[in-house]
Enzyme design. Structure first.
Site, PDB file in Angstrom:
ATOM      1  N   CYS A  74       4.874   8.037  -3.095  1.00 31.66           N
ATOM      2  CA  CYS A  74       4.081   9.256  -3.219  1.00 31.66           C
ATOM      3  C   CYS A  74       2.617   8.860  -3.108  1.00 31.66           C
ATOM      4  O   CYS A  74       2.044   8.304  -4.047  1.00 31.66           O
ATOM      5  CB  CYS A  74       4.353   9.973  -4.533  1.00 31.66           C
ATOM      6  SG  CYS A  74       3.440  11.529  -4.696  1.00 31.66           S
ATOM      7  N   CYS A 206       0.425  16.466   0.851  1.00 33.35           N
ATOM      8  CA  CYS A 206       1.409  15.382   0.754  1.00 33.35           C
ATOM      9  C   CYS A 206       0.840  14.155   1.456  1.00 33.35           C
ATOM     10  O   CYS A 206       0.621  14.186   2.675  1.00 33.35           O
ATOM     11  CB  CYS A 206       2.733  15.804   1.379  1.00 33.35           C
ATOM     12  SG  CYS A 206       4.005  14.511   1.320  1.00 33.35           S
TER      13      CYS A 206
END
Length: 266
Positions: A74, A206
Site C-alpha cells: 500500500c 491509490c
C-alpha cells in the site's frame, strides 16, 4: 493507545506507531472495527508502524484493509508511515518493510516518496463491457494485483459497479484484484479512478494503483518513461517516476501527506 488519522492524497488511515516490538493484537479484527465509517474512527485501512532500527532507519509496517484483509503493498500507507517517522524521529531517508519487501522512503518539505516494485505486466488480461463497449484490462503487479483499463473518460464510468464485477472476475480468482480506470489528460499526465480490493469501494487515491497506471500507460505509448502526474478523485495528484538505479523494476511514487487529527482508542 493513541492514534493518528492521516491520509496520503485522500487515501486515509488510522496509524498506530511507537508500539513496542512485543505488543501484539488481533489487528485484522481491530481494522474491521476501527475502519467502519459510521461506528468506528473511519478509514480505508489500519496501519501499524514499528521502529526496528534508528541507525540506519528501518521500520516494519503492516497495513490491514477495512475488510480485515492484509495488504501486501500500500503505497499511501507507506508514505503516511514515513511522514510519521520523520515527525517522530527526524528521519528524512529510511527503509520500510511491508509483507517482507523493503521499500525506500524519502521525506521532503512538500512530498513523501516511497518505492514500489514492478512485477509481471500482462497485456489484455481480461475484457469487460463498459457503457456498452468491450474494454480490455491489462494487469500489472506493483506489490499487489492491479488491472488497468485505458478509457476515454473516467468520469463517465460507474467505478464501483464495474470495479466490483472485474474485481471478482473468474479469470482472476481466487485472489481478485484492484481495478483501475485511466484516462490520458495531456503530456505526461493521467487521470485515475481505483476500486480497491479490501476496501471494496472506490478510494480517493491509490499509490500502487498510480504506479500500475503509469506502467500500463507507458506500455501503451500514452506517456514517456519519465515523471508522470497522476490526478485522482481527491484532487491531490501523485507523481510517479522510474527509479534511477532500477528503472525497469522499481518506481517512486510521491505526493502530499496530511495529518488530520489524533485521538485515543477507547
Amino acid at each position: 493507545m493513541r492514534f493518528r488519522k492521516i491520509h496520503g492524497a485522500g487515501n486515509d488511515f488510522i496509524l498506530l506507531s511507537n508500539l513496542g516490538l512485543d505488543y501484539d493484537n488481533d489487528w485484522s479484527k481491530e481494522a474491521e472495527r476501527l475502519c467502519a465509517r459510521r461506528t468506528g474512527v473511519g478509514a480505508d485501512g489500519l496501519v501499524i508502524s514499528r521502529l526496528i532500527s534508528d541507525s540506519p532507519a528501518v521500520l516494519e509496517v503492516a497495513c490491514f484493509n477495512a475488510d480485515s484483509s492484509v495488504a501486501t503493498m500500500c503505497g499511501n500507507a507507506l508514505r503516511c508511515s514515513a511522514w510519521a517517522a520523520h515527525r517522530d524521529h527526524g528521519f528524512q531517508q529510511m527503509s520500510l518493510r511491508m509483507a517482507g519487501v523493503v521499500h525506500e522512503a524519502v521525506v521532503s518539505d512538500e512530498s513523501v516518496w516511497v518505492t514500489a516494485e514492478v512485477g509481471a505486466v500482462l497485456p489484455r488480461r481480461l475484457q469487460a463491457v463498459i457503457n456498452g463497449r468491450p474494454t480490455w484490462f491489462d494487469s500489472a503487479h506493483t506489490g499487489t494485483e492491479h488491472v488497468v483499463a485505458i478509457v476515454d473518460d473516467v468520469d463517465a464510468i460507474d467505478a464501483v459497479m464495474v470495479g466490483r464485477l472485474v474485481r471478482h472476475h473468474i479469470d482472476l480468482a481466487p485472489l481478485g484484484t484492484n481495478v483501475n480506470f485511466v484516462q490520458s489528460t495531456g503530456q505526461q499526465a493521467l487521470k485515475l479512478r481505483t476500486y480497491e480490493r479490501g476496501v471494496e469501494a472506490e478510494t480517493l487515491s491509490c499509490g500502487s494503483g498510480a504506479v500500475a497506471a503509469v506502467v500500463v500507460a507507458t506500455m501503451r505509448g500514452l506517456v514517456a518513461r519519465r515523471a508522470v502526474t497522476v490526478h485522482n478523485q481527491a484532487g491531490e495528484p501523485l507523481t510517479v517516476r522510474p527509479h534511477d538505479a532500477r528503472p525497469n523494476r522499481t518506481h517512486w511514487v510521491g505526493g502530499p501527506v496530511t495529518h488530520t487529527f489524533e485521538g485515543v482508542l477507547a
